[in-house]
Structures are given as structure tokens and as C-alpha cells.
Design an enzyme around this catalytic site. Structure first.
Site, PDB file in Angstrom:
ATOM      1  N   ASP A  99       0.861  -1.177   0.000  1.00 24.02           N
ATOM      2  CA  ASP A  99       0.000   0.000   0.000  1.00 24.02           C
ATOM      3  C   ASP A  99       0.903   1.235   0.000  1.00 24.02           C
ATOM      4  O   ASP A  99       1.762   1.372   0.865  1.00 24.02           O
ATOM      5  CB  ASP A  99      -0.854  -0.026   1.279  1.00 24.02           C
ATOM      6  CG  ASP A  99      -2.189   0.643   1.112  1.00 24.02           C
ATOM      7  OD1 ASP A  99      -2.233   1.696   0.464  1.00 24.02           O
ATOM      8  OD2 ASP A  99      -3.179   0.121   1.656  1.00 24.02           O
ATOM      9  N   ASP A 200      -3.061   4.660  -2.484  1.00 22.92           N
ATOM     10  CA  ASP A 200      -4.072   5.272  -1.630  1.00 22.92           C
ATOM     11  C   ASP A 200      -4.570   6.605  -2.211  1.00 22.92           C
ATOM     12  O   ASP A 200      -3.757   7.442  -2.619  1.00 22.92           O
ATOM     13  CB  ASP A 200      -3.430   5.521  -0.253  1.00 22.92           C
ATOM     14  CG  ASP A 200      -4.427   5.917   0.805  1.00 22.92           C
ATOM     15  OD1 ASP A 200      -5.287   5.099   1.142  1.00 22.92           O
ATOM     16  OD2 ASP A 200      -4.332   7.070   1.307  1.00 22.92           O
ATOM     17  N   GLU A 251      -6.806   3.591  -5.670  1.00 22.35           N
ATOM     18  CA  GLU A 251      -8.033   3.881  -4.918  1.00 22.35           C
ATOM     19  C   GLU A 251      -8.549   5.236  -5.382  1.00 22.35           C
ATOM     20  O   GLU A 251      -7.869   6.248  -5.221  1.00 22.35           O
ATOM     21  CB  GLU A 251      -7.757   3.913  -3.413  1.00 22.35           C
ATOM     22  CG  GLU A 251      -9.056   4.050  -2.631  1.00 22.35           C
ATOM     23  CD  GLU A 251      -8.884   4.584  -1.227  1.00 22.35           C
ATOM     24  OE1 GLU A 251      -9.740   4.305  -0.387  1.00 22.35           O
ATOM     25  OE2 GLU A 251      -7.899   5.311  -0.960  1.00 22.35           O
ATOM     26  N   HIS A 324     -10.953  -2.178   4.840  1.00 24.37           N
ATOM     27  CA  HIS A 324     -10.781  -1.681   6.213  1.00 24.37           C
ATOM     28  C   HIS A 324     -11.534  -0.376   6.459  1.00 24.37           C
ATOM     29  O   HIS A 324     -11.485   0.144   7.566  1.00 24.37           O
ATOM     30  CB  HIS A 324      -9.291  -1.489   6.478  1.00 24.37           C
ATOM     31  CG  HIS A 324      -8.700  -0.472   5.560  1.00 24.37           C
ATOM     32  ND1 HIS A 324      -8.551  -0.698   4.202  1.00 24.37           N
ATOM     33  CD2 HIS A 324      -8.272   0.793   5.769  1.00 24.37           C
ATOM     34  CE1 HIS A 324      -8.047   0.386   3.634  1.00 24.37           C
ATOM     35  NE2 HIS A 324      -7.868   1.300   4.562  1.00 24.37           N
ATOM     36  N   ASP A 325     -12.180   0.165   5.437  1.00 27.92           N
ATOM     37  CA  ASP A 325     -12.960   1.403   5.600  1.00 27.92           C
ATOM     38  C   ASP A 325     -14.462   1.158   5.547  1.00 27.92           C
ATOM     39  O   ASP A 325     -15.245   2.099   5.686  1.00 27.92           O
ATOM     40  CB  ASP A 325     -12.617   2.401   4.480  1.00 27.92           C
ATOM     41  CG  ASP A 325     -11.166   2.845   4.502  1.00 27.92           C
ATOM     42  OD1 ASP A 325     -10.583   2.928   5.600  1.00 27.92           O
ATOM     43  OD2 ASP A 325     -10.612   3.103   3.414  1.00 27.92           O
TER      44      ASP A 325
HETATM   45  C1  GLC Z   1      -7.825   5.705   2.166  1.00 30.02           C
HETATM   46  C2  GLC Z   1      -7.614   4.601   3.169  1.00 30.02           C
HETATM   47  C3  GLC Z   1      -8.126   5.052   4.497  1.00 30.02           C
HETATM   48  C4  GLC Z   1      -7.363   6.287   4.912  1.00 30.02           C
HETATM   49  C5  GLC Z   1      -7.407   7.366   3.835  1.00 30.02           C
HETATM   50  C6  GLC Z   1      -6.364   8.406   4.077  1.00 30.02           C
HETATM   51  O1  GLC Z   1      -9.155   5.964   1.925  1.00 30.02           O
HETATM   52  O2  GLC Z   1      -8.202   3.420   2.719  1.00 30.02           O
HETATM   53  O3  GLC Z   1      -8.071   4.058   5.479  1.00 30.02           O
HETATM   54  O4  GLC Z   1      -7.899   6.791   6.100  1.00 30.02           O
HETATM   55  O5  GLC Z   1      -7.147   6.843   2.553  1.00 30.02           O
HETATM   56  O6  GLC Z   1      -5.082   7.895   3.859  1.00 30.02           O
END
Ligand code: GLC
Length: 557
Positions: A99, A200, A251, A324-325
Site C-alpha cells: 500500500d 491510496d 483507490e 478496512h474502511d
Molecule cells: C484511504 C484509506 C483510508 C485512509 C485514507 C487516508 O481511503 O483506505 O483508510 O484513512 O485513505 O489515507
């Protein structure tokens, strides 16, 4: 399909190390814990692991606030532990995806520490600084975790931008030195032999440079899929991803199909594939996450249709429900009590049989549920705690109402420890777990699942196997067969030789579907079912679907 495109028939398993397996008694998982579970992952049959951040970090946002991209967080172990994991995973044929968080760094990162309070620092321009206006931040952009997106550096009387927590400062990608450092970071891990990268919130890296006030929103339209984002991705891809043949998944926050077609275009100039989240906003009425709501089924099907038909032949998407979100899917769209087994399987089939690369989040393969926390003190997540403060302490929501909202929406719903067995702490740790464990672990755990051929685990295993053996799952087109049906997500996958008919009842009530005339009397092979496989079937005009039933029928042309 070339060897390079291995990820098109692959299934990827996401590990959130803090909650996966503790090899000691710290109460939080670690890298050695992951290595000890590789056989379990081998049995499931996944091709790769996406490891959420394990770098040195103050853990304000559980590792998404990186203080040193070249070091492992000592709580997770050492670089030797990491190398050992990589080697052992590779020996078992499992690839590792790291990641990479480069929209922002931790404010503890040495670049930020040097920049803070010093306009002359060589790292000042690594971040985004603006003077205030009448003692306020320079624009009205809001942080994704609530409140202003700007924080004051008192020594210089300027504000820095943080789209997430104030301890996560946004990097200034306009500065070429930042981009050079980003390439160095990624290349370091590529050289170690990692197989790919999950990037990310990567579509937020290019901000519109006038930093204007947003009079109709929270500012996101000025930095989402921003003006130079494609250029930046092409630059990184050419310098590192293409050189090392890395698989990449971006993402994409609040993105559009058009941008995703370009991010994941088949010429591979930017990324291999994209995550988008539109299908996970179907229980956000009018875009509002922080409210309790049922999901909008019609909208869910429209979104699947839009993305499946829009990416086919143009780009590539990730298929997923959980990470995880996100709250646990069986609690969110399924039924985590009476139809736990049936609905967990149906939801799995419903996304895994579409086009794309499926991702499984740890514990999803055994149908883990939301924990149902009732006290604020049980929550750990920075976003949940910020929202509580904003909505209850400074706002108008009552404590009880907010607890009900968090029970449904908090990111901690997915972050409770992996349930390995029915021993103390679900076999996760011999210490005190950093966050509570769902009370259903004596029934829902990996050991119990492995002993039952009808478990959710073996259903996921079968989905992974089918993807590798039935080409139409990878290359077929997608047609929504019943867009108006109130309970069934039914779609047809089709290539030159075969058709795959996938029917999914999203509700705990029996229903029926009427197949088009052209299907009646066709013979096909049931390749998947959550109510017992029937083998060869002849299609009837009418098909009855039991509560949460899923069935997939392969028809040779
Ligand atoms: C992404 C991650 C999340 C994090 C955010 C900021 O959305 O999946 O867990 O809080 O980015 O890095």
C-alpha cells in the site's frame, strides 16, 4: 491473455495487519503473524496479498500516516520479518502488493518536520501552504474526516492542507522534487521484489492551483481527478511500474467512469485497475454517510451496470464489498443472523462473477459480521471519533442516535480482530486486543469454517477456482437481465462460446424471475449454488428463487 495480465484471473486478499494475527502478546497483529497464516491463504487459493501500510507511523490513521517510507513499524516487526514474509509468500506462489500512501505524509515525517515553522526549509515546498484570511484558513475546503482541511503553522502564520486528519499533510505534487521522491520510494519496494502497489486516494494528488472557495460543496471538485493527475500517473508508471511489471490498483475517491477508463486503460500507461466506491454509497441517502439508512437496491444495480458495461473492453476494475474502511457486507446488505450463510455466499457470488479482479478482505471469507459496539469507548477510528465530536459534542445529534449510526457506519466495523478459532480472543492474540472482538467468534471463526464443507470459506474457494477455469467470468460482456426486478440482481456474461447466467436474490423472501423466451428450454450446467448444486438443468420460463439464493448456470453456445 499474457503472463503479464495474471491479475485478470486472480483473486486478491487484503490484510489489515493490526487485526490479522499477533505472533506475540502485544494485542495487535504483526508481520510474523501474517507469515504464520500463509498456508491458510494457500488453502483458500488467493493469488496475492494486498498489505495495508506497515511502514513507520505514529498510527493516528492506523498506518495511512507514514513517517518513514523505508522502514517497517517496529510494532509490526522488522525489515527482516518483511523479507521473510515476501520470500515465503513467493515460495507458495502468493504475490505481495504494498500500500503506497503518497497523497500525504504523516506530520511526523522528516520532510514535514523540516518544513514546519521554516519557510526557508528545502522541504517547505513539499507541502501546500497558504496564508490565512482574517484569522481563518484560506479557503473553506473540508477535511474528509470532518472540520476544516487546513491547520495553522503558528511560527510562520501559514496554513497547510490536510484532506484527511490534521496529522496527515498533503504533499505538493506540483513540485518535481516530490515526484522524484515518490518514484524513489516505490522503486525501493519494487527492487525488493514486491509484485505491485495499491495507491491510496491517488486521484486526489493534483489540486486546482487557485485553491478557490467551494460555494456548493466541500472542495472535492477542485482536487478529485484533478488537472494533472493523469500526467503524474503516467510519469510514475513509466519510471517504475512499467519497468518492474508491477500490478497497480488505484483507490479512486468520488471518481467518474470516464476518468477510470483512462486510469486503467488497456494500454497500461497509468494503472492496471481501479477501485471505485459508488456501489458502496447506496446506503448514503443524498450522499450522506453519517445517517442510518437501508440500501437502495435499484440504484445498486444501476451502478453495477454503468461500471460493468463502461469498463468492458476499455479498462479494468476491482470487484469488492469489503475493506478496512467499510462495514462488513453480510451485516450491511445481507442478513447476519437467520440467513448468515446464504446471504454471505450470495453477496460473494454477486460481485465475484462480474468482470474485474475480486478482492477479499480478511474475515469476509468466513462471513465475519459487524461487532455491534454499544459504547463510544469501544471505538478507535480517528474518523468515527472526529464525527462523534462534530455531531454530538458540537452538533445536534444525540449520543444514542450517534451510537446507532456508528454501529452501522463506523470503519471499526471491519477492523475487529480476525476470528481464527473459539479460544480466548478468537485465537488472535494472547495479550489484550487493541480493539474488541465480535461476540460471535465461538461460532464464526476460521477453524469451524474449515471443518464444514458447506461453509462460506469453501464457497469463496470455489469462486476463486471458477474464475481460473471458466473464461467467460474474465472476458465476457455484462448484461443486466432484470433491471426492474425488486429483489434479483440477474446478469448475463457472454463471450463467443458461452453464456453464464448469474441470478442473485438480495432479500430474505422467496421470489421468481421470468426468463426471456430465447432462454427457455436451453440446457446448462449449474456451476454454483448456495442451496445445493443440481448439475445439468433445463431452463424454464419461470425460475423460483429462495431467500438469498444465488445460482450460476453455464450454457454452451
Ligand atoms: C484511504 C484509506 C483510508 C485512509 C485514507 C487516508 O481511503 O483506505 O483508510 O484513512 O485513505 O489515507
Amino acid at each position: 491473455m499474457s503472463q503479464q495480465d495474471w491479475w485478470k484471473t486472480a483473486t486478491i486478499y487484503q490484510i489489515y495487519p493490526k487485526s490479522f494475527c499477533d505472533s506475540s502478546d502485544k494485542g495487535m497483529g504483526d508481520i510474523k503473524g501474517i507469515t504464520s497464516k500463509l498456508d491458510y491463504l494457500g488453502l483458500l487459493g488467493v493469488d496475492a496479498i494486498w498489505l495495508t501500510p506497515v511502514y513507520a507511523s505514529p498510527m493516528i490513521d492506523n498506518g495511512y500516516d507514514i513517517a518513514d517510507y523505508y522502514a517497517i513499524n517496529p510494532d509490526f516487526g522488522s525489515m527482516e520479518d518483511f523479507d521473510e514474509l515476501l520470500e515465503q509468500a513467493h515460495q507458495k506462489g502468493i504475490r505481495i502488493i504494498m500500500d503506497i500512501v503518497v497523497n500525504h505524509t504523516s506530520t511526523q515525517h522528516e520532510w514535514f518536520q523540516s518544513a514546519l515553522g521554516d519557510k526557508q526549509s528545502p522541504y517547505r515546498d513539499y507541502y501546500i501552504w497558504k496564508p490565512g484570511r482574517n484569522g481563518q484558513a484560506s479557503n473553506n475546503w473540508q477535511s474528509k474526516f470532518g472540520g476544516s482541511a487546513w491547520a495553522l503553522d503558528e511560527a510562520t502564520d501559514e496554513y497547510y492542507l490536510h484532506l484527511f486528519a490534521k496529522e496527515q499533510a498533503d504533499l505538493n505534487w506540483e513540485n518535481p522534487a516530490v515526484r522524484e521522491d515518490v518514484k524513489r520510494v516505490i522503486e525501493f519496494w519494487a527492487q525488493k521484489g514486491v509484485d505491485g502497489f495499491r495507491l491510496d486516494v491517488i486521484n486526489l494528488i493534483s489540486k486546482q492551483q487557485d485553491f478557490a472557495d467551494d460555494h456548493i460543496g466541500d472542495g472535492r471538485r477542485f482536487y478529485t481527478d484533478g488537472p494533472r493527475v493523469h500526467e503524474y500517473l503516467q510519469e510514475i508508471s513509466e519510471a517504475v511500474f512499467q519497468k518492474y511489471g508491477s500490478v497497480t490498483v488505484g483507490e479512486m475517491s468520488s471518481t467518474t467512469l470516464e476518468h477510470c477508463q483512462q486510469y486503467s486503460a488497456l494500454d497500461n500507461k497509468e494503472l492496471s485497475m481501479v477501485f471505485n466506491f459508488h456501489h458502496l454509497k447506496v446506503d448514503y441517502p443524498n450522499g450522506e454517510k453519517w445517517t442510518k439508512a437501508d440500501f437502495d437496491f435499484a440504484q445498486l444495480k444501476q451502478i453495477f451496470n454503468h461500471w460493468q458495461t463502461g469498463l468492458n473492453g476499455k479498462g479494468w476494475g476491482a470487484l469488492f464489498w469489503c475493506n478496512h474502511d467499510q462495514p462488513r457486507i453480510v451485516s450491511r446488505l445481507g442478513n447476519d443472523t437467520r440467513y448468515h450463510n446464504e446471504s454471505a455466499k450470495m453477496l460473494a457470488a454477486s460481485v465475484h462473477l462480474m468482470q474485474g479482479t475480486p478482492y477479499i478482505f480478511q474475515g469476509e471469507e468466513i462471513g465475519m459480521t459487524n461487532p455491534g459496539f454499544t459504547e463510544l469507548s469501544q471505538y478507535r477510528d480517528v474518523e468515527s471519533l472526529n464525527m462523534y465530536k462534530l455531531m454530538v459534542e458540537e452538533g445536534t445529534t444525540s449520543h444514542d442516535e450517534m451510537m446507532a449510526i456508528l454501529q452501522q457506519k463506523s470503519r471499526d466495523n471491519s477492523r475487529t480482530p480476525m476470528q481464527w478459532n473459539s479460544n480466548t480472543n478468537a485465537g488472535f492474540t494472547s495479550g489484550t486486543p487493541w480493539i474488541g472482538i465480535a461476540e460471535n467468534y465461538p461460532e464464526i471463526n476460521a477453524q469451524t469454517a474449515l471443518q464444514d464443507q458447506q461453509s462460506v470459506f469453501y464457497f469463496y474457494k470455489e469462486l476463486i477456482r471458477l474464475r481460473k477455469t471458466v473464461p467467460v467470468i474474465t472476458d465476457g460482456s455484462y448484461t443486466d437481465m432484470f433491471p426492474e426486478h425488486e429483489q434479483v440482481h440477474g446478469y448475463l456474461r457472454e463471450n463467443t462460446d458461452t453464456m453464464l447466467l448469474c441470478l442473485n436474490n438480495y432479500f430474505g423472501k422467496e421470489t421468481e424471475v421470468a426468463l426471456p423466451e430465447s432462454f427457455v428450454a436451453l440446457t446448462g450446467q449449474q456451476i454454483l449454488s448456495n442451496y445445493g448444486l443440481e448439475g445439468t438443468v433445463t431452463l424454464d420460463k419461470k425460475m423460483v428463487m429462495k431467500p438469498y439464493e444465488t445460482v450460476a448456470i453455464l450454457i454452451n453456445k
